[in-house]
Design a protein around this motif. Structure first.
Motif, mmCIF file in Angstrom:
data_model
loop_
_atom_site.group_PDB
_atom_site.id
_atom_site.type_symbol
_atom_site.label_atom_id
_atom_site.label_comp_id
_atom_site.label_asym_id
_atom_site.label_seq_id
_atom_site.Cartn_x
_atom_site.Cartn_y
_atom_site.Cartn_z
ATOM 1 N N VAL A 29 0.869 -1.178 0.000
ATOM 2 C CA VAL A 29 0.000 0.000 0.000
ATOM 3 C C VAL A 29 0.907 1.230 0.000
ATOM 4 C CG1 VAL A 29 -1.801 1.306 1.186
ATOM 5 C CG2 VAL A 29 -1.842 -1.211 1.256
ATOM 6 N N GLU A 30 0.624 2.139 -0.934
ATOM 7 C CA GLU A 30 1.350 3.406 -1.004
ATOM 8 C C GLU A 30 0.418 4.521 -0.576
ATOM 9 O OE1 GLU A 30 4.271 4.669 -4.254
ATOM 10 O OE2 GLU A 30 2.458 5.821 -4.745
ATOM 11 N N ASP A 31 0.914 5.436 0.276
ATOM 12 C CA ASP A 31 0.100 6.560 0.727
ATOM 13 C C ASP A 31 0.383 7.806 -0.120
ATOM 14 O OD1 ASP A 31 2.408 7.869 1.712
ATOM 15 O OD2 ASP A 31 2.010 7.316 3.787
ATOM 16 N N PRO A 32 -0.353 8.901 0.108
ATOM 17 C CA PRO A 32 -0.176 10.108 -0.703
ATOM 18 C C PRO A 32 1.206 10.757 -0.602
ATOM 19 C CG PRO A 32 -2.288 10.163 0.414
ATOM 20 C CD PRO A 32 -1.532 8.996 0.982
ATOM 21 N N LEU A 33 1.969 10.436 0.437
ATOM 22 C CA LEU A 33 3.311 10.999 0.586
ATOM 23 C C LEU A 33 4.372 10.127 -0.069
ATOM 24 C CD1 LEU A 33 3.109 12.154 4.321
ATOM 25 C CD2 LEU A 33 2.708 13.510 2.245
ATOM 26 N N GLY A 34 3.948 9.038 -0.689
ATOM 27 C CA GLY A 34 4.894 8.123 -1.328
ATOM 28 C C GLY A 34 5.414 7.050 -0.391
ATOM 29 N N GLY A 35 4.918 7.025 0.848
ATOM 30 C CA GLY A 35 5.297 5.962 1.784
ATOM 31 C C GLY A 35 4.737 4.644 1.290
ATOM 32 N N ASN A 36 5.561 3.600 1.322
ATOM 33 C CA ASN A 36 5.142 2.294 0.815
ATOM 34 C C ASN A 36 5.268 1.271 1.930
ATOM 35 O OD1 ASN A 36 5.119 -0.256 -0.686
ATOM 36 N ND2 ASN A 36 5.236 1.082 -2.481
ATOM 37 N N CYS A 37 4.152 0.661 2.306
ATOM 38 C CA CYS A 37 4.112 -0.318 3.384
ATOM 39 C C CYS A 37 3.984 -1.716 2.780
ATOM 40 C CB CYS A 37 2.935 -0.026 4.309
ATOM 41 S SG CYS A 37 2.884 -1.064 5.776
ATOM 42 N N SER A 38 4.871 -2.625 3.208
ATOM 43 C CA SER A 38 4.864 -4.014 2.758
ATOM 44 C C SER A 38 5.786 -4.795 3.686
ATOM 45 C CB SER A 38 5.371 -4.113 1.312
ATOM 46 O OG SER A 38 6.765 -3.834 1.268
ATOM 47 N N PHE A 39 6.092 -6.041 3.338
ATOM 48 C CA PHE A 39 7.035 -6.804 4.158
ATOM 49 C C PHE A 39 8.425 -6.167 4.125
ATOM 50 C CE2 PHE A 39 8.274 -8.492 0.107
ATOM 51 C CZ PHE A 39 9.583 -8.928 0.266
ATOM 52 N N ARG A 40 8.727 -5.393 3.086
ATOM 53 C CA ARG A 40 10.044 -4.740 2.974
ATOM 54 C C ARG A 40 10.184 -3.566 3.938
ATOM 55 N NH1 ARG A 40 12.641 -6.683 -1.410
ATOM 56 N NH2 ARG A 40 11.394 -7.651 -3.019
ATOM 57 N N LYS A 41 9.067 -2.900 4.216
ATOM 58 C CA LYS A 41 9.038 -1.781 5.165
ATOM 59 C C LYS A 41 7.694 -1.856 5.876
ATOM 60 C CE LYS A 41 9.786 3.130 5.683
ATOM 61 N NZ LYS A 41 9.888 4.428 5.039
ATOM 62 N N THR A 42 7.702 -2.408 7.085
ATOM 63 C CA THR A 42 6.449 -2.744 7.765
ATOM 64 C C THR A 42 5.730 -1.550 8.380
ATOM 65 O OG1 THR A 42 7.645 -3.309 9.790
ATOM 66 C CG2 THR A 42 7.205 -5.105 8.223
ATOM 67 N N VAL A 43 6.418 -0.418 8.487
ATOM 68 C CA VAL A 43 5.789 0.809 8.977
ATOM 69 C C VAL A 43 6.177 1.934 8.031
ATOM 70 C CG1 VAL A 43 5.653 2.482 10.862
ATOM 71 C CG2 VAL A 43 5.898 0.051 11.382
ATOM 72 N N ALA A 44 5.165 2.632 7.513
ATOM 73 C CA ALA A 44 5.394 3.783 6.637
ATOM 74 C C ALA A 44 4.327 4.825 6.963
ATOM 75 C CB ALA A 44 5.319 3.375 5.169
ATOM 76 N N ASN A 45 4.762 5.934 7.544
ATOM 77 C CA ASN A 45 3.846 6.986 7.973
ATOM 78 C C ASN A 45 2.789 6.383 8.887
ATOM 79 O OD1 ASN A 45 5.336 8.959 6.574
ATOM 80 N ND2 ASN A 45 4.324 8.389 4.664
ATOM 81 N N PHE A 46 1.496 6.477 8.563
ATOM 82 C CA PHE A 46 0.444 5.934 9.429
ATOM 83 C C PHE A 46 0.085 4.490 9.100
ATOM 84 C CE2 PHE A 46 -0.997 10.553 9.679
ATOM 85 C CZ PHE A 46 -0.412 10.756 10.922
ATOM 86 N N MET A 47 0.814 3.852 8.194
ATOM 87 C CA MET A 47 0.479 2.484 7.761
ATOM 88 C C MET A 47 1.383 1.476 8.476
ATOM 89 S SD MET A 47 -0.100 3.085 3.682
ATOM 90 C CE MET A 47 1.630 3.439 3.389
ATOM 91 N N HIS A 48 0.770 0.334 8.837
ATOM 92 C CA HIS A 48 1.490 -0.723 9.543
ATOM 93 C C HIS A 48 1.107 -2.073 8.943
ATOM 94 C CE1 HIS A 48 2.577 1.902 13.007
ATOM 95 N NE2 HIS A 48 1.558 2.575 12.512
ATOM 96 N N LEU A 49 2.099 -2.902 8.612
ATOM 97 C CA LEU A 49 1.835 -4.277 8.199
ATOM 98 C C LEU A 49 1.594 -5.075 9.471
ATOM 99 C CD1 LEU A 49 1.722 -6.503 5.998
ATOM 100 C CD2 LEU A 49 4.167 -6.840 6.393
ATOM 101 N N ASP A 50 0.360 -5.499 9.681
ATOM 102 C CA ASP A 50 0.007 -6.227 10.894
ATOM 103 C C ASP A 50 0.217 -7.722 10.746
ATOM 104 O OD1 ASP A 50 -0.746 -3.853 12.094
ATOM 105 O OD2 ASP A 50 -2.849 -4.067 11.540
ATOM 106 N N LYS A 51 0.118 -8.244 9.519
ATOM 107 C CA LYS A 51 0.297 -9.677 9.304
ATOM 108 C C LYS A 51 0.939 -9.905 7.954
ATOM 109 C CE LYS A 51 -1.793 -14.211 9.505
ATOM 110 N NZ LYS A 51 -0.756 -14.804 8.746
#
Length: 189
Positions: A29-51
């Protein structure tokens, strides 16, 4: 179900694929600031990979008493815990076709198994708004092999967290061929 989403969150993105599948599908998932959340980066801005799910590899555990428990479910979850106005993009990537059942097989049998054609998988993504609870979007796509990446949906939020119409589906890739090689830097020689 609503009771499953009693958490401090604004949105939850849930991805599931065939419960018997051995392969690993990854959620991005990519947010409007370009933060990309996935297994590669589990926390990006307000996004968190929970599982992060690895396919059938992590479906079975040995309990403290020596018994074995298996839960056949393939699911990844990213929680969006705050609002950033703008566009979010949800992708899935077929990361690996691992089959850990072959580890105990003789080499010839494991090699023959490896040469079989990939099994098609159905990947489903749901976008849930938490407060008030509603399912905002649901979609499915067929995945046919390692390396396939698909954009499922793009959605926009205003500053108050209201989803703005319409949902869009323009493709965007998050995984590059170099990422598929891992972090190998080479010797430079």
């Amino acid at each position: 179900k609503k009771k499953d989403f009693e958490r401090n969150a604004e949105f939850v993105v849930v991805m599931e694929w065939d419960k018997e599948a051995k392969g690993d599908i990854d959620l991005y998932v990519e947010d409007p600031l370009g933060g990309n959340c996935s297994f590669r980066k589990t926390v990006a801005n307000f996004m968190h990979l929970d599982k992060d799910d690895l396919g059938s590899m992590n479906d079975t555990v040995v309990n403290a008493d020596g018994t074995v428990s298996t839960v056949k479910i393939n699911r990844e979850v990213i929680t969006i815990r705050g609002i950033i106005a703008g566009e979010y993009i949800i992708n899935a990537h077929y990361y690996s076709e691992r089959d850990y059942s072959r580890i105990e097989q003789p080499l010839e049998m494991a090699t023959a198994t490896r040469k079989k054609k990939s099994k098609e998988l159905t990947v489903k993504i749901e976008l849930h708004k938490v407060n008030p609870y509603t399912i905002m979007w649901v979609g499915e796509k067929k995945f046919r092999g390692k390396g396939q990446e698909e954009t499922f949906v793009r959605f926009r939020l205003d500053k108050d967290g209201t989803v703005l119409s319409p949902f869009t589906f323009e493709k965007k890739k998050f995984v590059t061929p170099m990422q598929a090689l891992g972090n190998y830097q080479g010797s430079g020689a």
